[in-house]
Design an enzyme around this catalytic site. Structure first.
Site, PDB file in Angstrom:
ATOM      1  N   ASP A   1       0.819  -1.209   0.000  1.00 55.70           N
ATOM      2  CA  ASP A   1       0.000   0.000   0.000  1.00 55.70           C
ATOM      3  C   ASP A   1       0.848   1.252   0.000  1.00 55.70           C
ATOM      4  O   ASP A   1       2.071   1.205   0.214  1.00 55.70           O
ATOM      5  CB  ASP A   1      -0.931   0.005   1.212  1.00 55.70           C
ATOM      6  CG  ASP A   1      -0.179  -0.026   2.538  1.00 55.70           C
ATOM      7  OD1 ASP A   1       0.801  -0.787   2.638  1.00 55.70           O
ATOM      8  OD2 ASP A   1      -0.569   0.705   3.477  1.00 55.70           O
TER       9      ASP A   1
ATOM     10  N   GLU B   1       0.157  -1.304   5.615  1.00 53.88           N
ATOM     11  CA  GLU B   1       1.222  -0.869   6.516  1.00 53.88           C
ATOM     12  C   GLU B   1       1.001   0.567   6.968  1.00 53.88           C
ATOM     13  O   GLU B   1       1.242   0.920   8.129  1.00 53.88           O
ATOM     14  CB  GLU B   1       2.578  -0.993   5.811  1.00 53.88           C
ATOM     15  CG  GLU B   1       3.789  -0.765   6.716  1.00 53.88           C
ATOM     16  CD  GLU B   1       4.299   0.665   6.724  1.00 53.88           C
ATOM     17  OE1 GLU B   1       5.250   0.942   7.466  1.00 53.88           O
ATOM     18  OE2 GLU B   1       3.739   1.523   5.995  1.00 53.88           O
TER      19      GLU B   1
END
Length: 488
Positions: free
Chosen positions: A79, A146
């Protein structure tokens, strides 16, 4: 139109990053990039397993003759932080990132770039594709979410990881080997904000603080950059202190827990006869802020704009609710709270006043705090909780994630440093970082994992000024591939 990345070296790494940057991948919405990685693995007949959190582990066979070498895990997250300037039209859910090359740097056009951690993931994929890289068996571990909660690492199924040597590829500093990181947590306070009808004779206006650099709330917090929420609050309180009858409609600033707020907008109502007085306040605040922040935020701007009246501006916070909200924002700490007593130059503890929003009868304030010392982290959590509760807010506290305790004598740290010195003729700096790498959580899941973190030079992550240095990517890949050959 030519691709600005097509001529860059190492070619395989940049080809993979090009695919990654064209793929929408906001935190918690990694479906499209997961399919890209799955398709890539399937095309190469690589074994891939996925846990229930969504993280992927791709098994890459060793170079012939090196099958008995230890398994090495190459770890990154899929991400990216999605930030853009307010004047940029961009839908991160459906659009990729537009990039450009400026000298030795790759950067986006008014948005975050996603080199954090797209370059790391691309490096792992490039290693698997590169016939010139000698390596033992590899596992490419791609975690999810994350940036908003380290969820992929928190919820990792350790059964999908067999290796016990891990190279985290999420460091953002050339010439540094990271061996430790901070832990952290978030708190959200929700204030009830009763409303009333606006005062007769008042007209709506918008106060905007823009042009700040923002940045990563771990890496850039040491630079004392301006916080748009804090500065907007200072403008409004200065006006109230000057006796201006200020009706408060709304405030919106910041968007991510791990980004220093770059912009903040407050809609207010002011008596028509006090407009000039309010303009004088904004001019004085602009002068004061530039005196304070010109070195870090030279494009800082405070603007005051009269708005056309409509029904949405007629309900304002009552004076008690207005003052509770503004005084809470004013009291909330932001920035470096303490420096490490053990590691010179390392921020030990900090807090980021990250997001404020209000609509209807509630206002929400999010803060994100970090520390390399867990008792200090819990002390800040308690301080923030006290401020919220003193204001009568309901408080939600996320679970804290652990830090990663430095171990300079670990075998992988020593080997990474040795290879660096052999390649480049100088010692890399062993460092800890004031940011939340996934390493601490992954070690918690797999206690016997030996971990080190490396990466290229990435500046201004988590902001539209994010950029990655091309020459440092070449150096990073050279170091990574030489290290893998040594481990094989």
């Amino acid at each position: 139109m030519s691709n600005p990345l097509e001529s860059l070296e190492p070619k395989l790494l940049w080809q993979h990053f090009d695919t990654i940057r064209k793929t929408p991948r906001p935190s918690k919405h990694e479906e499209k990039i997961i399919e890209v990685v799955k398709s890539w693995a399937a095309d190469r007949n690589l074994e891939l397993v996925q846990d229930t959190a969504g993280s992927l582990s791709i098994k890459v066979p060793a170079t012939a003759g090196h099958e008995n070498a230890p398994i090495v895990v190459l770890q990154g997250h899929l991400d990216m932080v999605c930030e853009k300037n307010s004047d940029v039209e961009h839908d991160f859910m459906t659009e990729g990132i537009n990039v450009e090359v400026d000298g030795d740097w790759v950067q986006a056009q008014g948005t975050t770039l996603g080199a954090d951690n797209g370059i790391g993931v691309a490096a792992g994929m490039a290693v698997a594709d590169d016939p010139n890289v000698i390596h033992g068996p590899l596992e490419i571990l791609c975690t999810v979410d994350e940036e908003t909660g380290l969820t992929g690492a928190k919820d990792l199924d350790p059964a999908i990881v067999k290796g016990r040597i891990m190279l985290n590829l999420d460091t953002e500093e050339d010439g540094a080997i990271y061996i430790g990181c901070a832990g952290g947590s978030d708190s959200v306070g929700t204030l009830k904000t009763a409303r009333r009808m606006a005062s007769l004779g008042s007209i709506p206006a918008k106060v905007s603080v823009t042009g700040l650099r923002g940045g990563h709330s771990g890496l850039n917090i040491i630079e004392n950059r301006g916080n748009a929420i804090k500065l907007t609050t200072r403008v409004l309180l200065a006006a109230i202190d000057k006796g201006i009858d200020l009706d408060f409609v709304s405030i919106e600033g910041g968007s991510k827990h791990n980004a220093i707020p770059r912009e903040c907008f407050a809609v207010i109502r002011v008596d028509e006869g006090q407009i000039d007085k309010f303009k004088s306040v904004t001019e004085k605040c602009t002068s004061d802020f530039l005196e304070e922040f010109e070195a870090s935020d030279p494009d800082l701007a405070v603007t005051f704009e009269i708005l056309e009246d409509d029904d949405g501006f007629l309900q304002v916070l009552n004076v008690h609710a207005r003052d509770r909200l503004l005084r809470t924002l004013s009291a909330m700490p932001h920035g470096v709270l303490s420096m490490s007593r053990d590691v010179p130059g390392l921020v030990e503890t900090s807090n980021n006043l990250a997001v404020v929003t209000n609509e209807g009868d509630h206002a929400k304030i999010m803060v994100s705090y970090r520390s390399s010392i867990m008792p200090a982290l819990y002390a800040v959590r308690r301080q923030i909780d006290s401020i919220f509760r003193q204001a009568g807010a309901d408080v939600h506290i996320d679970d804290a994630y652990p830090g990663w305790k430095p171990n300079p004598s670990s075998p992988i740290v020593q080997k990474t440093a040795e290879v660096y010195k052999t390649l480049f003729g100088e010692n890399a700096e062993l460092k800890a970082i004031h940011a939340g790498l996934e390493c601490g959580l992954l070690i918690e899941k797999i206690p016997d994992m030996d971990v080190v973190s490396i990466g290229p030079q990435i500046e201004n992550a988590h902001s539209p000024e994010e950029k990655v240095q091309i020459s440092s990517v070449q150096k990073f890949y050279k170091h990574l591939t030489a290290l893998l050959e040594e481990l094989a």
